[in-house]
Design a protein around this motif. Structure first.
Motif, PDB file in Angstrom:
ATOM      1  N   TYR A 130      33.943 -43.588   1.614  1.00 15.22           N
ATOM      2  CA  TYR A 130      35.238 -44.231   1.858  1.00 15.22           C
ATOM      3  C   TYR A 130      35.846 -44.901   0.616  1.00 15.22           C
ATOM      4  O   TYR A 130      37.012 -45.295   0.634  1.00 15.22           O
ATOM      5  CB  TYR A 130      35.103 -45.287   2.957  1.00 15.22           C
ATOM      6  CG  TYR A 130      34.615 -44.728   4.268  1.00 15.22           C
ATOM      7  CD1 TYR A 130      35.462 -43.974   5.091  1.00 15.22           C
ATOM      8  CD2 TYR A 130      33.301 -44.936   4.691  1.00 15.22           C
ATOM      9  CE1 TYR A 130      35.012 -43.462   6.302  1.00 15.22           C
ATOM     10  CE2 TYR A 130      32.845 -44.431   5.896  1.00 15.22           C
ATOM     11  CZ  TYR A 130      33.704 -43.686   6.695  1.00 15.22           C
ATOM     12  OH  TYR A 130      33.249 -43.186   7.889  1.00 15.22           O
ATOM     13  N   GLY A 131      35.071 -45.048  -0.425  1.00 17.15           N
ATOM     14  CA  GLY A 131      35.586 -45.669  -1.635  1.00 17.15           C
ATOM     15  C   GLY A 131      35.603 -47.182  -1.610  1.00 17.15           C
ATOM     16  O   GLY A 131      36.163 -47.818  -2.501  1.00 17.15           O
ATOM     17  N   THR A 132      34.990 -47.784  -0.579  1.00 18.23           N
ATOM     18  CA  THR A 132      34.913 -49.237  -0.477  1.00 18.23           C
ATOM     19  C   THR A 132      33.511 -49.648  -0.063  1.00 18.23           C
ATOM     20  O   THR A 132      32.728 -48.826   0.429  1.00 18.23           O
ATOM     21  CB  THR A 132      35.908 -49.782   0.566  1.00 18.23           C
ATOM     22  OG1 THR A 132      35.609 -49.198   1.849  1.00 18.23           O
ATOM     23  CG2 THR A 132      37.343 -49.469   0.183  1.00 18.23           C
ATOM     24  N   PHE A 133      33.202 -50.935  -0.241  1.00 18.88           N
ATOM     25  CA  PHE A 133      31.905 -51.460   0.157  1.00 18.88           C
ATOM     26  C   PHE A 133      32.032 -52.205   1.481  1.00 18.88           C
ATOM     27  O   PHE A 133      32.987 -52.951   1.705  1.00 18.88           O
ATOM     28  CB  PHE A 133      31.354 -52.419  -0.901  1.00 18.88           C
ATOM     29  CG  PHE A 133      30.910 -51.724  -2.150  1.00 18.88           C
ATOM     30  CD1 PHE A 133      29.745 -50.983  -2.171  1.00 18.88           C
ATOM     31  CD2 PHE A 133      31.663 -51.813  -3.308  1.00 18.88           C
ATOM     32  CE1 PHE A 133      29.328 -50.339  -3.318  1.00 18.88           C
ATOM     33  CE2 PHE A 133      31.263 -51.184  -4.464  1.00 18.88           C
ATOM     34  CZ  PHE A 133      30.088 -50.439  -4.471  1.00 18.88           C
ATOM     35  N   GLU A 134      31.078 -51.992   2.353  1.00 22.56           N
ATOM     36  CA  GLU A 134      31.079 -52.678   3.642  1.00 22.56           C
ATOM     37  C   GLU A 134      29.630 -52.899   4.092  1.00 22.56           C
ATOM     38  O   GLU A 134      28.856 -51.947   4.188  1.00 22.56           O
ATOM     39  CB  GLU A 134      31.805 -51.829   4.681  1.00 22.56           C
ATOM     40  CG  GLU A 134      31.982 -52.486   6.019  1.00 22.56           C
ATOM     41  CD  GLU A 134      32.851 -53.710   5.973  1.00 22.56           C
ATOM     42  OE1 GLU A 134      32.559 -54.643   6.732  1.00 22.56           O
ATOM     43  OE2 GLU A 134      33.812 -53.730   5.195  1.00 22.56           O
ATOM     44  N   PRO A 135      29.176 -54.107   4.344  1.00 20.97           N
ATOM     45  CA  PRO A 135      29.976 -55.332   4.214  1.00 20.97           C
ATOM     46  C   PRO A 135      30.090 -55.775   2.767  1.00 20.97           C
ATOM     47  O   PRO A 135      29.277 -55.392   1.936  1.00 20.97           O
ATOM     48  CB  PRO A 135      29.169 -56.342   5.021  1.00 20.97           C
ATOM     49  CG  PRO A 135      27.758 -55.882   4.849  1.00 20.97           C
ATOM     50  CD  PRO A 135      27.838 -54.373   4.850  1.00 20.97           C
ATOM     51  N   LYS A 136      31.121 -56.554   2.470  1.00 22.51           N
ATOM     52  CA  LYS A 136      31.306 -57.035   1.115  1.00 22.51           C
ATOM     53  C   LYS A 136      30.242 -58.059   0.742  1.00 22.51           C
ATOM     54  O   LYS A 136      29.716 -58.752   1.594  1.00 22.51           O
ATOM     55  CB  LYS A 136      32.694 -57.654   0.957  1.00 22.51           C
ATOM     56  CG  LYS A 136      33.843 -56.666   1.081  1.00 22.51           C
ATOM     57  CD  LYS A 136      35.174 -57.362   0.900  1.00 22.51           C
ATOM     58  CE  LYS A 136      36.329 -56.368   1.012  1.00 22.51           C
ATOM     59  NZ  LYS A 136      37.640 -57.028   0.855  1.00 22.51           N
ATOM     60  N   HIS A 137      29.970 -58.140  -0.540  1.00 20.87           N
ATOM     61  CA  HIS A 137      29.049 -59.152  -1.028  1.00 20.87           C
ATOM     62  C   HIS A 137      29.760 -60.495  -1.149  1.00 20.87           C
ATOM     63  O   HIS A 137      30.964 -60.558  -1.303  1.00 20.87           O
ATOM     64  CB  HIS A 137      28.518 -58.767  -2.408  1.00 20.87           C
ATOM     65  CG  HIS A 137      27.413 -57.776  -2.351  1.00 20.87           C
ATOM     66  ND1 HIS A 137      26.675 -57.431  -3.454  1.00 20.87           N
ATOM     67  CD2 HIS A 137      26.907 -57.053  -1.329  1.00 20.87           C
ATOM     68  CE1 HIS A 137      25.767 -56.542  -3.118  1.00 20.87           C
ATOM     69  NE2 HIS A 137      25.903 -56.293  -1.840  1.00 20.87           N
ATOM     70  N   GLU A 138      28.969 -61.561  -1.083  1.00 25.43           N
ATOM     71  CA  GLU A 138      29.498 -62.856  -1.462  1.00 25.43           C
ATOM     72  C   GLU A 138      29.639 -62.866  -2.983  1.00 25.43           C
ATOM     73  O   GLU A 138      28.813 -62.282  -3.689  1.00 25.43           O
ATOM     74  CB  GLU A 138      28.544 -63.983  -1.043  1.00 25.43           C
ATOM     75  CG  GLU A 138      28.577 -64.320   0.432  1.00 25.43           C
ATOM     76  CD  GLU A 138      29.885 -64.947   0.870  1.00 25.43           C
ATOM     77  OE1 GLU A 138      30.669 -65.385   0.008  1.00 25.43           O
ATOM     78  OE2 GLU A 138      30.131 -64.984   2.083  1.00 25.43           O
TER      79      GLU A 138
END
Length: 252
Positions: A130-138
């Motif tokens: 998808y080209g994104t990170f999930e879940p995002k890092h703190e």
């Protein structure tokens, strides 16, 4: 400076101590600060940033709401790009990903630790698809966290001075191995200024390989430490960071 000084015929106790040392990098400076600290909590501030005038007041109010004082308190911040000509576009708020109210090491290691130690295989797969990170890092910066000093001293937690980039996240991951309580303040209380100069901009190209290798070793050390503490952690929680590190080294 430290000690008693005369003022208007009386005396006052100075509460600021200035420590000078040969420039050995930000991690060394922070470690020196930790070793000389005397207060109940430690808060880091970078010299080219600013803090909200109510930061300490709000921190004290938050800590005071708990019978047992929390090991870590995390808050949000303003990210300000100094190169942007548009004040609105160059300024955005970053708050904690969640309103953490974690009161056991087991909860912390499950919920928060993976957000600091690195990218997992699943996150890499999500990014590839998808080209994104999930879940995002703190965001791993140490200047958005207050640390209970006794916790750091008791377990001899310090910054790895061989790491010049991402040392904050590794420090935070190390602290979380021992922490038993983490809470948040859902407000932006720090002003992080992005400039074209600074510690991370100078000489980074020549040391990128050394830094990556130090990160590989530090992540393994921290995960091994978590296992010795009884936590069910393995290389899977950060293997994605190894993959990205190898790709970055190949392109450097």
């Amino acid at each position: 400076f430290m000690g008693k000084y005369s003022c208007g015929g009386g005396q006052f106790q100075a509460r600021i101590e200035i420590i000078s040392q040969v420039n050995k990098g930000v991690s060394s400076a922070r470690n020196t600060g930790i070793s000389h600290s005397k207060g109940e909590y430690i808060v880091f501030v970078d010299p080219d940033d600013e803090v909200d005038t109510n930061l300490i007041k709000k921190l004290d109010e938050k800590i005071s709401t708990y019978k047992n004082k929390p090991d870590l308190v995390i808050w949000g911040y303003w990210c300000i790009n100094m190169a942007s000509s548009n004040n609105e576009n160059g300024r955005h708020m970053v708050l904690p990903q969640k309103s953490y109210e974690l009161f056991s090491n087991q909860e912390i290691m499950k919920e928060l630790f993976p957000r600091y130690i690195g990218y997992s295989v699943d996150q890499v797969s999500h990014w590839a698809k998808y080209g994104t990170f999930e879940p995002k890092h703190e965001w791993g910066a140490c200047w958005r966290v207050a640390y209970r000093r006794a916790l750091l001293i008791e377990h001899d937690v310090h910054f790895n001075e061989q790491i010049v980039l991402n040392e904050d996240s590794m420090f935070n991951a190390n602290v979380l191995v021992y922490a038993c309580s983490v809470v948040t303040i859902p407000e932006a209380l720090y002003f992080y200024y992005i400039r074209n100069t600074g510690a991370l901009k100078k000489g980074l190209t020549n040391s990128i390989i050394k830094n990556k290798m130090a990160l590989f070793s530090e992540r393994k050390r921290i995960v091994d430490l978590s296992q010795k503490s009884g936590n069910n952690m393995d290389i899977g929680v950060y293997v994605g960071s190894i993959i990205f590190g190898i790709i970055e080294l190949m392109n450097s």
